[in-house]
Scaffold this active site. Structure first.
Site, mmCIF file in Angstrom:
data_model
loop_
_atom_site.group_PDB
_atom_site.id
_atom_site.type_symbol
_atom_site.label_atom_id
_atom_site.label_comp_id
_atom_site.label_asym_id
_atom_site.label_seq_id
_atom_site.Cartn_x
_atom_site.Cartn_y
_atom_site.Cartn_z
ATOM 1 C CE LYS A 204 -4.818 0.215 1.801
ATOM 2 N NZ LYS A 204 -5.150 0.388 3.542
ATOM 3 C CD GLU A 210 8.525 -7.251 6.514
ATOM 4 O OE1 GLU A 210 8.340 -6.068 6.324
ATOM 5 O OE2 GLU A 210 8.918 -7.401 7.911
ATOM 6 N N GLY A 265 -5.821 -4.167 4.360
ATOM 7 C CA GLY A 265 -4.616 -4.704 3.811
ATOM 8 C C GLY A 265 -5.410 -6.302 3.428
ATOM 9 N NE ARG A 266 -8.157 -6.809 10.153
ATOM 10 C CZ ARG A 266 -7.392 -5.395 10.349
ATOM 11 N NH1 ARG A 266 -6.072 -5.236 9.624
ATOM 12 N NH2 ARG A 266 -7.758 -4.811 11.025
ATOM 13 C CD GLU A 351 -3.122 -7.494 10.418
ATOM 14 O OE1 GLU A 351 -2.332 -7.532 11.146
ATOM 15 O OE2 GLU A 351 -3.653 -7.143 10.086
ATOM 16 C CG HIS A 382 -2.725 -39.761 11.424
ATOM 17 N ND1 HIS A 382 -2.986 -40.493 12.322
ATOM 18 C CD2 HIS A 382 -4.222 -39.826 10.743
ATOM 19 C CE1 HIS A 382 -3.662 -41.760 11.060
ATOM 20 N NE2 HIS A 382 -3.895 -40.863 10.116
ATOM 21 C CE LYS A 510 4.897 -1.888 10.316
ATOM 22 N NZ LYS A 510 3.703 -1.062 9.256
#
Lengths: 544, 544
Positions: A204, A210, A265-266, A351, A382, A510
């Site tokens: 954005k 990253e 974002g999500r 979030e 399992h 951050k």
């Protein structure tokens, strides 16, 4: 007034106490029409919540709670474009991204022209690329697309791309890179041909650490391999609300796709953030996915609370979290293609609602979002299902499956479904002492052996779960599925009275990382940090 | 006497109350030597638990609890081969699998000749395959190996194979298939050449439903493609304690590798269950991994409790679970190659200790295994970390990282580590009102804006975490890492007084699935099932 001081909340508390001693076995024995009254159908979906620890009366009280909390009014405020994300002073309009037509939310504030224009630009580009007409180095067609983004710029398209891989373009590779760790990007680069690779940079702000470090490495790799012949426009596209930064990076302006401040974002899978997904599945399937989501939006907006799928799913979560005291919610897809769905939901739910302050800034006086976790259900059987069956913890589970397989093989699908249904039944009904004893006696054990083994082989049952069955993993059903969970999160946020659309909790880390980074090499700077960080840096420095 | 009625337990309870109001900030301010006293080093590992909500006194009391619970005595009983898995009447000897030499556990009951013989057979086969001398169809060398197994026959080798992919054989593909869903195996088969593919079928009983259905499909695929030319011996190997069943399936006897009843699935990575892993990384690296585990075994067996890494890690978990009331434990690797480690730990911990009955068959009067969950930490920051920072829930975290990258790229590793260290610091120390206010004032906001935003931007901190730093992801360090968590689980089981080595909780679901499977097609049989299952079957039947 907070919701916890409402008479509805108190009534639910009283009701819970009255119901607490009643086992799911008893509820099933007592109520012959339980499944009819505690299940919902929508489109190609069947949602069975009869194995939750609720009765029709619980549902009635929960629905009343939703009414008192003003869930529908709040939803209308979202749909009408009000700035309900108050801490960031923004509208919340991801629903616009799947609408077929405008104006929306209103003729005064109509986002649809931009949305539709972007959708058409994406489709034009995706079609061109899919047809081999998107040109890489010296006229070679693009064959691999690498989406570089993290969080909401990664999880949604990656999850959906996996869910729809059975209809993905057979000759295109679509890859997702998110992690700062070079161990994600470096091995991928080894398998790619720089001449035929396109990177889609999704951020954005176009400053996400990253994403920018990975994008720089991608650009360096292209430069090192293509040298002076590198034509950046042939190898980069971008999705950003800061197009000028993308252009500065080297992306051609006509391959920069916008995203707006009214979509978090999500919640952005439906926007240009889904570009890599659209390239994989094609614009037509992408549109079907949007239509599926739009159908769920309409259902959410119009269905009565007690037959409203996202509302009911949200209320079951409220019941489990706030009245039964569950601190987690397990998501168990019985479908390999849904393997990223638990991670996607982790972000969507935690979030959005992982907050302990109300929208008005008051400390919450009840629990909010549970920890969402899970794995492919069949693998989980399992692995960790032991704890679900005998661990003594309440762990509400969402079982999710598709009736029809997307990669059919003889025998597999029926065995898979029988396991899915069996696990939820075993969790609900358990196996009591008498039943275990009878079994052990059949195995002709001695009385002493039976006495020793019996307690270890009892299953308490009463573990609540829902099962969401889809007819198949088609784009429309998956669009509905994601929109369903989005609105579930909305409803829970509305009931708790929190802002589901900000995420201040990601900021501090951050800032601290920015202080620590230079201290890795500079021991004087390190001395300004806390003792634990100093110790970690000192070890790391020795081995870097 | 149960552990909860011991004076040590009571002392910890009292201590917790006294410490409850003290924030991690205060503990760090008060104790200049905190990191020295609350961290441990072992081999190339640094374990910093100074950001747990403990003091040196807490550790002293916890160590006392371990002493009272007889942890070391119980460990000695394991190492000496006693049948400590009483409900299954078995010894627990996975530690034998990584020993360099025998006799072990004793000269009377020495499992080492079998162990070493199997290790040598595995190495011979793996070397041959890696050298291209393992023959598939008509003399072509095997190029792809598909491990078919589920749970412990999948998670260990798959996790370790990913962790060591930087040293994997570059020309061999090694794949892992576990899920009953055909959507896992079918797409893989499309990419494989049947002439050069070997399947390794891993099942202790050779009757595991998932594994046998996948194995049958693999055999059918080979038959369909190779027809009468199929020579089964060239395309199958097996790991089982029932070799005769593997041979009956069509595996050549000299490619059936044994496993023994004294090793549980989730502890079996070190055995022939690791065959596909050994093929990927080579016998030498596999042996280094065993040596790393063996070093941890010796450390666990000999180090004093308070400097014993698995013991201390276990005690921190007990503290968080039983005294701070945490119901989950988050595992956050800051290393892409450790991406399957959380899933691996889910099985190891939750299948071992997800029990609510003591070894003697009494109902537990305290919580046992927490829910283990997690994701790659850097991705998690952009997904669910919001809840860790501001969700108001206590979520103890295990941060795990390697100082040196296994796929180095400029810039990436230092930025990655700075994020890892920053997140744990932010979780521990938070950001209080005064600090937030100062920041907002710097952003030149109005008093009203500051008042509105402030509560949303406060971080309570005090979220406990440990950080486990390794020098690098080498086989020895990874062997130590897994053995560390194995023994941690052992210690917790010993303190709670439960049997960590059985898993009765997986049985009921299997039995119920066997009843449901025929009812998918047979509506008369369906009528015998519970109403919820009937409803699910009826929906599924329409769409299958």
């Amino acid at each position: 007034m907070t919701i916890t001081s409402s008479p509805s909340w108190a009534a639910l508390g009283t009701h819970q106490k009255a119901l607490a001693a009643t086992h799911l076995r008893e509820l099933f024995a007592r109520e012959p029409n339980r499944v009819e009254s505690l299940s919902l159908s929508f489109g190609g979906m069947f949602y069975d919540f009869s194995k939750q620890r609720v009765t029709a009366e619980t549902l009635r009280l929960l629905t009343e709670l939703a009414r008192v909390a003003g869930v529908q009014e709040r939803a209308e405020r979202m749909f009408s474009g009000e700035r309900i994300n108050v801490s960031e002073d923004r509208s919340v309009l991801h629903v616009a991204l799947r609408r077929s037509a405008g104006p929306f939310p209103s003729s005064q504030f109509d986002v649809m022209p931009d949305v539709i224009k972007t959708r058409l630009r994406m489709a034009e580009f995706a079609e061109r690329l899919r047809a081999g007409k998107c040109i890489g180095h010296k006229g070679m067609p693009i064959r691999d697309v690498v989406n570089i983004g993290i969080g909401g710029s990664d999880l949604g398209p990656k999850m959906m791309g996996q869910a729809l891989r059975s209809i993905s373009h057979p000759a295109l590779g679509v890859h997702y890179i998110s992690n700062l760790d070079g161990a994600q990007l470096a091995p991928l680069l080894q398998t790619l041909d720089p001449r035929t690779t396109l990177f889609v940079i999704v951020s954005k702000t176009f400053t996400t650490q990253e994403t920018m470090i990975n994008a720089n490495t991608a650009r360096n790799w292209l430069r090192a391999n293509l040298g002076d012949d590198l034509v950046s426009e042939n190898h980069f596209a971008a999705v950003s609300s800061r197009p000028e930064r993308a252009v500065e990076f080297g992306v051609s302006g006509d391959l920069v796709f916008p995203i707006w401040d009214w979509v978090g974002g999500r919640y952005s899978l439906w926007s240009a953030v889904g570009l890599a997904l659209m390239i994989a599945i094609g614009p037509h399937a992408f549109d079907e996915m949007l239509r599926g989501a739009e159908r769920m939006d309409e259902h959410f907006r119009t269905a009565p609370l007690e037959r409203n799928l996202p509302v009911v799913m949200a209320l079951i979560g409220i019941w489990n979290t706030n009245f039964l005291g569950a601190s987690t919610n397990s998501v168990l897809p019985y479908n390999e293609s849904l393997k990223y769905f638990p991670s996607f939901l982790q972000q969507l739910e935690m979030e959005s609602n992982g907050k302990s302050v109300s929208i008005g800034g008051e400390a919450m006086d009840c629990a909010t979002c549970p920890i969402v976790w899970g794995e492919l259900g069949n693998n989980g059987q399992h692995a960790f299902f032991q704890l679900l069956h005998q661990g003594g913890r309440i762990v509400p589970c969402d079982f999710i499956a598709a009736a029809r397989s997307d990669f059919p093989l003889p025998e597999h699908q029926e065995a898979l479904l029988s396991n899915c249904f069996a696990q939820s039944a075993a969790l609900a009904f358990g196996k009591n002492k008498d039943e275990v004893r009878a079994d052990l006696e059949n195995e002709s054990m001695s009385a002493q052996e039976i006495a020793d083994l019996l307690p270890h082989r009892v299953f308490a049952g009463n573990q609540p779960s829902s099962t969401l069955l889809m007819s198949s993993l088609n784009p429309g059903a998956l669009g509905s599925l994601v929109a369903l969970y989005e609105h579930k999160v909305f409803v829970q946020g509305a009931i708790w009275g929190i802002n589901s659309f900000d995420q201040w909790g990601v900021e501090l880390g951050k800032a601290v990382a920015n202080r620590i980074l230079p201290a890795i090499r500079d021991q004087e700077l390190a001395k300004l940090l806390d003792a634990s960080t100093q110790g970690l840096l000192s070890f790391a420095r020795k081995h870097l």
